[in-house]
Enzyme design. Structure first.
Site, PDB file in Angstrom:
ATOM      1  N   LYS A  77       4.070 -15.149   3.432  1.00  0.00           N
ATOM      2  CA  LYS A  77       4.313 -15.954   2.227  1.00  0.00           C
ATOM      3  C   LYS A  77       5.829 -16.130   2.147  1.00  0.00           C
ATOM      4  CE  LYS A  77       2.829 -18.020  -1.505  1.00  0.00           C
ATOM      5  NZ  LYS A  77       1.976 -19.224  -1.489  1.00  0.00           N
TER       6      LYS A  77
ATOM      7  N   ASP B 263      -1.978 -18.401   1.762  1.00  0.00           N
ATOM      8  CA  ASP B 263      -2.952 -19.184   0.980  1.00  0.00           C
ATOM      9  C   ASP B 263      -3.582 -20.270   1.849  1.00  0.00           C
ATOM     10  OD1 ASP B 263      -0.388 -20.300   1.053  1.00  0.00           O
ATOM     11  OD2 ASP B 263      -0.468 -21.139  -0.967  1.00  0.00           O
TER      12      ASP B 263
ATOM     13  N   ASP C  18     -11.566  -9.395   5.318  1.00  0.00           N
ATOM     14  CA  ASP C  18     -12.880  -9.468   4.664  1.00  0.00           C
ATOM     15  C   ASP C  18     -13.427 -10.893   4.763  1.00  0.00           C
ATOM     16  OD1 ASP C  18     -12.893  -6.798   3.855  1.00  0.00           O
ATOM     17  OD2 ASP C  18     -13.630  -7.291   1.847  1.00  0.00           O
TER      18      ASP C  18
ATOM     19  N   ASP D 153      -5.806  -7.091   4.595  1.00  0.00           N
ATOM     20  CA  ASP D 153      -6.995  -6.536   3.932  1.00  0.00           C
ATOM     21  C   ASP D 153      -7.870  -7.676   3.436  1.00  0.00           C
ATOM     22  OD1 ASP D 153      -8.658  -4.577   2.664  1.00  0.00           O
ATOM     23  OD2 ASP D 153      -7.714  -5.103   0.756  1.00  0.00           O
TER      24      ASP D 153
ATOM     25  N   TYR E 285       0.826  -1.213   0.000  1.00  0.00           N
ATOM     26  CA  TYR E 285       0.000   0.000   0.000  1.00  0.00           C
ATOM     27  C   TYR E 285       0.859   1.263   0.000  1.00  0.00           C
ATOM     28  CZ  TYR E 285      -4.531  -2.159   1.075  1.00  0.00           C
ATOM     29  OH  TYR E 285      -5.709  -2.861   1.027  1.00  0.00           O
TER      30      TYR E 285
HETATM   31  C1  IPM Z   1     -10.196  -1.529   4.327  1.00  0.00           C
HETATM   32  C2  IPM Z   1     -10.504  -1.015   2.952  1.00  0.00           C
HETATM   33  C3  IPM Z   1      -9.395  -0.054   2.547  1.00  0.00           C
HETATM   34  C4  IPM Z   1      -8.090  -0.835   2.535  1.00  0.00           C
HETATM   35  C5  IPM Z   1      -9.627   0.654   1.222  1.00  0.00           C
HETATM   36  C6  IPM Z   1     -10.922   1.409   1.221  1.00  0.00           C
HETATM   37  C7  IPM Z   1      -8.476   1.550   0.860  1.00  0.00           C
HETATM   38  O1  IPM Z   1     -10.647  -2.062   2.053  1.00  0.00           O
HETATM   39  O2  IPM Z   1     -10.170  -0.719   5.274  1.00  0.00           O
HETATM   40  O3  IPM Z   1     -10.000  -2.734   4.471  1.00  0.00           O
HETATM   41  O4  IPM Z   1      -7.788  -1.507   1.536  1.00  0.00           O
HETATM   42  O5  IPM Z   1      -7.386  -0.786   3.532  1.00  0.00           O
HETATM   43 MG    MG Z   2     -10.551  -3.987   2.946  1.00  0.00          MG
END
Ligand code: IPM
Ligand code: MG
Length: 356
Positions: free
Chosen positions: A191, A223, A251, A247, A142
């Site tokens: 990784k 993975d 999710d 990230d 990032y």
């Molecule tokens: C998160 C989001 C952000 C990230 C985006 C919106 C830049 O997906 O907070 O997980 O990738 O960190």
């Molecule tokens: Mg995210």
């Protein structure tokens, strides 16, 4: 106590869920005799519209001068075509870096009341889901060099994933300290079979572990971790990982709990000032319809009370009220199931306030 809170109302459903979190904070202030002052710090799409900048200096200053920052969610299709440097996401990344928030804590917890909402089989869910993802937040791909150029007649793009020892060390300490307050097991995800940055990650985390003899450390490739999260999430207590892996895995982690609208998160640096936000996005498709789930936002406010303001009784009161509302069968549409009572965003906020 008096606390100054910077408020990022955000885009999409942001303003609606923020309004409910502020009502809850006001109820807490009244009940426990505190004063909360709120200052708006526009960021994301709202700031692009008003200032042509997703994070104006004045907003960053407001956040840096506050005791803590509450954020709903930013972004939406309206800003999809603006140049990269001006996108809402850029505002969020600059805010994280500007406040030096290197540790992102994302709990993944199955609410008892919402077991049916998990997409995993009951035989897996019944073993329990209760872990925390500790994601490094201001390093890796990032924040490494990004470049796009034309070479030999075709475009070439790169994003450098880089970590220095001290960046890994400080996030490892957060993970071990988080584990000490939980079931005392850290799984470091990397990784290291391919990436140099992961080899260094593994070496540094292993070294930091020596200072925490009460915590067990294991290592897992990313993975495999993605697979284990759906195979047997009960094996995890604290997962620590770099920015991009975190990230993606966070999710996945939120999805398996079945309640993405209910999960709060915090981003912390060295001091007590943090940035607290629900893990879900700005859901522009349902903005303005009074159907959003305000619980992730409200629980983010509770997390702020607990971790930035050291107000654990107050945080307990909010969390208990949320629990009571769910136990009483109240649900927003995202979490509806048979026999439950459907509430809109405002009504859910009010119900939780009344239960405090
Ligand atoms: C998160 C989001 C952000 C990230 C985006 C919106 C830049 O997906 O907070 O997980 O990738 O960190
Ligand atoms: Mg995210």
């Amino acid at each position: 106590m008096t606390k100054n809170i910077a408020i990022i109302r955000g885009d999409g459903i942001g303003p609606e869920i923020m309004a409910e979190a502020i009502s809850v904070l006001n109820r807490i202030a009244e009940k426990f005799g505190h004063t909360f002052n709120y200052t708006e710090a526009p960021m994301g799409g709202e700031a692009i519209d008003k200032f042509e900048d997703p994070l104006p200096q004045s907003s960053l200053d407001t956040c840096l001068n506050s005791d803590s920052v509450l954020l709903s969610a930013v972004g939406g299709p309206k800003w999809d075509s603006v140049p990269k440097e001006k996108r809402p996401e850029r505002g969020l990344l600059r805010l994280r870096a500007g406040m030096e928030l290197y540790a992102n804590i994302r709990p993944a917890q199955l609410f008892d009341e919402l077991r049916d909402a998990s997409p995993l089989k009951p035989s897996i869910v019944d073993k329990g889901i209760d872990f925390v993802v500790v994601r490094e937040l201001i390093g890796g791909a990032y924040f490494g060099e990004h470049r796009t150029e034309k070479l030999d007649g075709e475009y070439y793009a790169q994003d450098i994933m880089a970590y220095s020892e001290h960046e890994i060390e400080r996030i490892a300490h957060v993970a071990f300290q988080t584990a000490q307050k939980r079931r005392k097991a850290v799984c470091s995800v990397d990784k290291a079979n391919v990436l140099d940055s992961s080899k260094l990650w593994r070496k540094v985390v292993t070294k930091v572990a020596e200072s925490y003899p009460d915590v067990t450390l294991s290592h897992m490739y990313v993975d495999n971790c993605a697979m284990q999260l759906v195979k047997d999430p009960s094996q995890f207590d604290v997962i620590v990982t770099e920015n991009l892996f975190g990230d993606i895995l966070s999710d996945e982690a939120s999805m398996i709990t079945g309640s993405i609208g209910m999960i709060p998160s915090s981003s912390l640096g060295d001091g007590t000032r943090g940035l607290y936000e629900p893990i879900h996005g700005s859901a522009p498709d349902i903005a303005g319809t009074d159907t959003a789930n305000p619980i992730g936002m409200i629980l983010s406010a509770a997390m702020m009370l607990r971790y930035s303001f050291d107000m654990s009784k107050e945080a307990d009161a909010v969390e208990k009220a949320v629990d009571s509302a769910l136990k009483a069968g109240f649900r927003t549409v995202d979490a509806m199931s048979e026999g439950k009572t459907r509430l809109g965003c405002r009504a859910m906020g009010k119900t939780i306030c009344d239960m405090i």
